[in-house]
Design a protein around this motif. Structure first.
Motif, PDB file in Angstrom:
ATOM      1  N   MET A   1       9.151  -1.940  -0.474  1.00 38.36           N
ATOM      2  CA  MET A   1       9.096  -3.105   0.601  1.00 38.36           C
ATOM      3  C   MET A   1       7.158  -1.926   0.866  1.00 38.36           C
ATOM      4  O   MET A   1       7.038  -1.223   0.812  1.00 38.36           O
ATOM      5  CB  MET A   1       9.615  -1.635   2.018  1.00 38.36           C
ATOM      6  CG  MET A   1       9.157  -2.700   3.282  1.00 38.36           C
ATOM      7  SD  MET A   1       9.475  -4.223   3.492  1.00 38.36           S
ATOM      8  CE  MET A   1      11.345  -4.669   3.335  1.00 38.36           C
ATOM      9  N   ILE A   2       7.327  -3.204   1.287  1.00 37.52           N
ATOM     10  CA  ILE A   2       5.143  -2.996   1.605  1.00 37.52           C
ATOM     11  C   ILE A   2       5.141  -2.353   3.635  1.00 37.52           C
ATOM     12  O   ILE A   2       6.220  -3.047   4.179  1.00 37.52           O
ATOM     13  CB  ILE A   2       4.936  -4.041   2.352  1.00 37.52           C
ATOM     14  CG1 ILE A   2       4.839  -4.771   0.976  1.00 37.52           C
ATOM     15  CG2 ILE A   2       3.292  -3.836   2.200  1.00 37.52           C
ATOM     16  CD1 ILE A   2       4.429  -4.103  -0.144  1.00 37.52           C
ATOM     17  N   LEU A  44      10.511   6.207   4.683  1.00 32.67           N
ATOM     18  CA  LEU A  44       9.592   6.685   4.100  1.00 32.67           C
ATOM     19  C   LEU A  44       9.866   6.972   2.614  1.00 32.67           C
ATOM     20  O   LEU A  44       8.174   7.000   2.079  1.00 32.67           O
ATOM     21  CB  LEU A  44       8.283   7.215   5.005  1.00 32.67           C
ATOM     22  CG  LEU A  44       8.264   6.364   6.555  1.00 32.67           C
ATOM     23  CD1 LEU A  44       7.144   7.360   6.974  1.00 32.67           C
ATOM     24  CD2 LEU A  44       7.473   5.161   6.243  1.00 32.67           C
ATOM     25  N   SER A  45      10.312   6.815   1.594  1.00 37.91           N
ATOM     26  CA  SER A  45       9.998   7.745   0.357  1.00 37.91           C
ATOM     27  C   SER A  45       9.828   6.619   0.032  1.00 37.91           C
ATOM     28  O   SER A  45       9.254   5.491  -0.541  1.00 37.91           O
ATOM     29  CB  SER A  45      11.972   7.411   0.288  1.00 37.91           C
ATOM     30  OG  SER A  45      11.613   7.491  -1.474  1.00 37.91           O
ATOM     31  N   PRO A  46       8.520   7.395  -1.500  1.00 40.55           N
ATOM     32  CA  PRO A  46       7.804   6.615  -1.952  1.00 40.55           C
ATOM     33  C   PRO A  46       8.948   5.463  -3.218  1.00 40.55           C
ATOM     34  O   PRO A  46       8.407   4.453  -4.009  1.00 40.55           O
ATOM     35  CB  PRO A  46       6.719   7.959  -3.158  1.00 40.55           C
ATOM     36  CG  PRO A  46       6.975   8.827  -2.250  1.00 40.55           C
ATOM     37  CD  PRO A  46       8.406   8.848  -1.490  1.00 40.55           C
ATOM     38  N   GLU A  47       9.875   6.406  -3.599  1.00 40.45           N
ATOM     39  CA  GLU A  47      10.778   5.521  -4.444  1.00 40.45           C
ATOM     40  C   GLU A  47      10.942   3.827  -3.191  1.00 40.45           C
ATOM     41  O   GLU A  47      11.448   3.180  -4.571  1.00 40.45           O
ATOM     42  CB  GLU A  47      12.189   5.621  -3.956  1.00 40.45           C
ATOM     43  CG  GLU A  47      12.396   7.156  -4.831  1.00 40.45           C
ATOM     44  CD  GLU A  47      11.648   7.156  -6.037  1.00 40.45           C
ATOM     45  OE1 GLU A  47      12.057   6.131  -7.029  1.00 40.45           O
ATOM     46  OE2 GLU A  47      10.845   8.030  -6.896  1.00 40.45           O
ATOM     47  N   VAL A  48      11.045   4.006  -2.256  1.00 42.24           N
ATOM     48  CA  VAL A  48      11.132   2.316  -1.589  1.00 42.24           C
ATOM     49  C   VAL A  48       9.509   2.208  -0.950  1.00 42.24           C
ATOM     50  O   VAL A  48       9.791   0.753  -0.635  1.00 42.24           O
ATOM     51  CB  VAL A  48      12.170   2.081  -0.581  1.00 42.24           C
ATOM     52  CG1 VAL A  48      13.581   2.739  -0.790  1.00 42.24           C
ATOM     53  CG2 VAL A  48      11.464   3.320   0.692  1.00 42.24           C
ATOM     54  N   LEU A  49       9.099   2.578  -0.685  1.00 41.26           N
ATOM     55  CA  LEU A  49       7.847   2.365  -0.580  1.00 41.26           C
ATOM     56  C   LEU A  49       7.045   1.029  -1.347  1.00 41.26           C
ATOM     57  O   LEU A  49       6.051   2.097  -2.902  1.00 41.26           O
ATOM     58  CB  LEU A  49       6.694   2.969   0.425  1.00 41.26           C
ATOM     59  CG  LEU A  49       7.716   3.255   1.790  1.00 41.26           C
ATOM     60  CD1 LEU A  49       6.741   4.074   2.607  1.00 41.26           C
ATOM     61  CD2 LEU A  49       7.422   1.687   3.171  1.00 41.26           C
ATOM     62  N   ASP A  50       6.794   0.300  -1.358  1.00 48.38           N
ATOM     63  CA  ASP A  50       5.786  -0.151  -2.965  1.00 48.38           C
ATOM     64  C   ASP A  50       4.126  -0.277  -2.559  1.00 48.38           C
ATOM     65  O   ASP A  50       3.162  -0.151  -2.914  1.00 48.38           O
ATOM     66  CB  ASP A  50       6.154  -1.512  -3.157  1.00 48.38           C
ATOM     67  CG  ASP A  50       7.661  -2.146  -3.724  1.00 48.38           C
ATOM     68  OD1 ASP A  50       8.329  -1.470  -4.488  1.00 48.38           O
ATOM     69  OD2 ASP A  50       8.270  -2.760  -3.007  1.00 48.38           O
ATOM     70  N   GLU A 245       5.416 -10.605   3.323  1.00 51.67           N
ATOM     71  CA  GLU A 245       6.479  -9.268   4.522  1.00 51.67           C
ATOM     72  C   GLU A 245       6.456  -7.678   4.126  1.00 51.67           C
ATOM     73  O   GLU A 245       5.943  -7.134   3.779  1.00 51.67           O
ATOM     74  CB  GLU A 245       8.066  -9.451   3.414  1.00 51.67           C
ATOM     75  CG  GLU A 245       8.855 -10.421   3.872  1.00 51.67           C
ATOM     76  CD  GLU A 245       9.998 -10.844   3.735  1.00 51.67           C
ATOM     77  OE1 GLU A 245      10.820 -11.923   4.338  1.00 51.67           O
ATOM     78  OE2 GLU A 245      10.247 -10.549   2.830  1.00 51.67           O
ATOM     79  N   SER A 246       6.208  -6.932   5.272  1.00 55.85           N
ATOM     80  CA  SER A 246       5.530  -5.935   5.807  1.00 55.85           C
ATOM     81  C   SER A 246       6.913  -5.655   6.467  1.00 55.85           C
ATOM     82  O   SER A 246       7.341  -6.049   7.580  1.00 55.85           O
ATOM     83  CB  SER A 246       4.919  -5.786   5.828  1.00 55.85           C
ATOM     84  OG  SER A 246       3.819  -6.182   6.437  1.00 55.85           O
ATOM     85  N   VAL A 247       6.860  -4.434   6.679  1.00 57.73           N
ATOM     86  CA  VAL A 247       7.569  -3.788   7.600  1.00 57.73           C
ATOM     87  C   VAL A 247       6.136  -3.211   8.821  1.00 57.73           C
ATOM     88  O   VAL A 247       5.300  -2.068   8.713  1.00 57.73           O
ATOM     89  CB  VAL A 247       8.399  -2.449   7.726  1.00 57.73           C
ATOM     90  CG1 VAL A 247       8.918  -1.572   8.808  1.00 57.73           C
ATOM     91  CG2 VAL A 247       9.434  -3.211   6.463  1.00 57.73           C
ATOM     92  N   GLU A 248       6.017  -3.256  10.015  1.00 57.70           N
ATOM     93  CA  GLU A 248       5.366  -2.424  11.147  1.00 57.70           C
ATOM     94  C   GLU A 248       6.062  -0.751  11.892  1.00 57.70           C
ATOM     95  O   GLU A 248       7.025  -1.297  12.113  1.00 57.70           O
ATOM     96  CB  GLU A 248       4.588  -3.917  11.659  1.00 57.70           C
ATOM     97  CG  GLU A 248       3.882  -3.445  12.798  1.00 57.70           C
ATOM     98  CD  GLU A 248       2.420  -2.812  12.463  1.00 57.70           C
ATOM     99  OE1 GLU A 248       2.456  -1.696  13.126  1.00 57.70           O
ATOM    100  OE2 GLU A 248       1.970  -3.415  12.376  1.00 57.70           O
TER     101      GLU A 248
END
Length: 310
Positions: A1-2, A44-50, A245-248
């Motif tokens: 996710m972004i 906010l894990s680096p595993e899911v945040l691209d 798509e991103s999460v704000e």
């Protein structure tokens, strides 16, 4: 996710302590601006945040803490347009403060990860076509070698900024003015080894070599991460927006920059909302309440496979 940090407020400039605290704790909460009792809890894990995309006019408070982002991929959208305090009252001087910050950031993380935003372009009796030409060329010369892309857009006359529009006598530029300025910006940027793209513009500037771009840019993200990304166009943005798509995670009415063209900051609501700032709270300028409905947001990586080497 972004992760978008943030279209709604300048987190790098004013709330970076809060942001680093959220990374340390591994999650952040965001209140739905339409339904105040609905809260999303975001991992906010680096595993899911691209990718983390930072939006800012002055990331100076983050410069000495970039090592805390070592586990993440990220880049900055850095707005630098030279307006005075009548337009951007919360901003320090461009030449003496923000240009050096831009250069230092680029030296630390590389020019591919610092995008220059010369936007929004607005016109008054002070900020004329000639002023923009002179200012753009000056800034481009200062930033040569420190970025590879400049993003431009023309100011949107949102209903929320109509008082400022009338007070400062914003002018609607004629088509010939836009054409001349676009051609000049394209030539000048090329001279300084930058490509130009637009952000959310209805008008096409393709004839001047300026292509419609995306701020949360799939191509740039793939280049930085070295992975193919599944991201689709963000359907919640304007039709002219090319962002994926991103999460704000920002909160409206919290930005001390007080730029008069901003759609996200109501000066009357700002003192009340910003007064709730607590570095330790999971919500920016807010707190969780007993009657909140907190739901874990589904977060998953959009990475598919490594990009094929050319």
């Amino acid at each position: 996710m972004i992760l978008s940090v943030s279209r709604r407020t300048d987190i790098p400039n004013h709330y970076s302590d809060w942001f680093f605290q959220r990374l340390e704790e591994g999650y952040v909460c965001v209140r739905n601006p339409i339904n105040a009792h609905q809260v999303s809890r975001i991992c906010l894990s680096p595993e899911v945040l691209d990718m983390i995309v930072f939006w800012t006019k002055n990331p100076a408070p983050m410069l000495e803490r970039l090592d805390e982002l070592e586990a993440y991929k990220y880049y900055f959208q850095f707005t630098l347009n030279g307006y005075g305090p009548d337009i951007e009252p919360g901003m320090p001087d461009a030449d003496t403060v923000r240009v050096p910050v831009f250069r230092k950031l680029s030296e630390k993380i590389g020019k591919k990860r610092v995008v220059w935003r010369y936007d929004p372009i607005l016109f008054t009796d002070t900020y004329t076509e000639a002023w923009h030409m002179e200012t753009f060329e000056h800034l481009a010369g200062q930033l040569c070698g420190y970025t590879d892309t400049v993003v431009i857009s023309f100011v949107d006359m949102y209903q929320k900024i109509q008082k400022a529009v009338r007070r400062l006598a914003f002018l609607r530029p004629e088509e010939a003015v836009i054409s001349r300025l676009a051609a000049f910006i394209s030539r000048t940027a090329g001279h300084y080894d930058m490509k130009v793209q637009t952000c959310g513009e209805d008008l096409s500037l393709e004839q001047y070599g300026i292509h419609a771009g995306a701020c949360i840019d799939k191509t740039r993200i793939e280049s930085i991460t070295d992975y193919q990304i599944r991201g689709k166009r963000d359907r919640y943005q304007r039709k002219t927006c090319g962002c994926i798509e991103s999460v704000e995670i920002g909160t409206y009415h919290t930005c001390p920059n007080h730029c008069v063209y901003c759609y996200a900051n109501d000066l009357k609501r700002y003192p009340l909302v910003s007064a709730k700032y607590d570095r330790t709270s999971p919500i920016l300028c807010g707190e969780l309440r007993e009657d909140d409905c907190v739901a874990e947001k589904k977060m998953e990586s959009q990475r598919r496979k490594r990009r094929r080497r050319e």
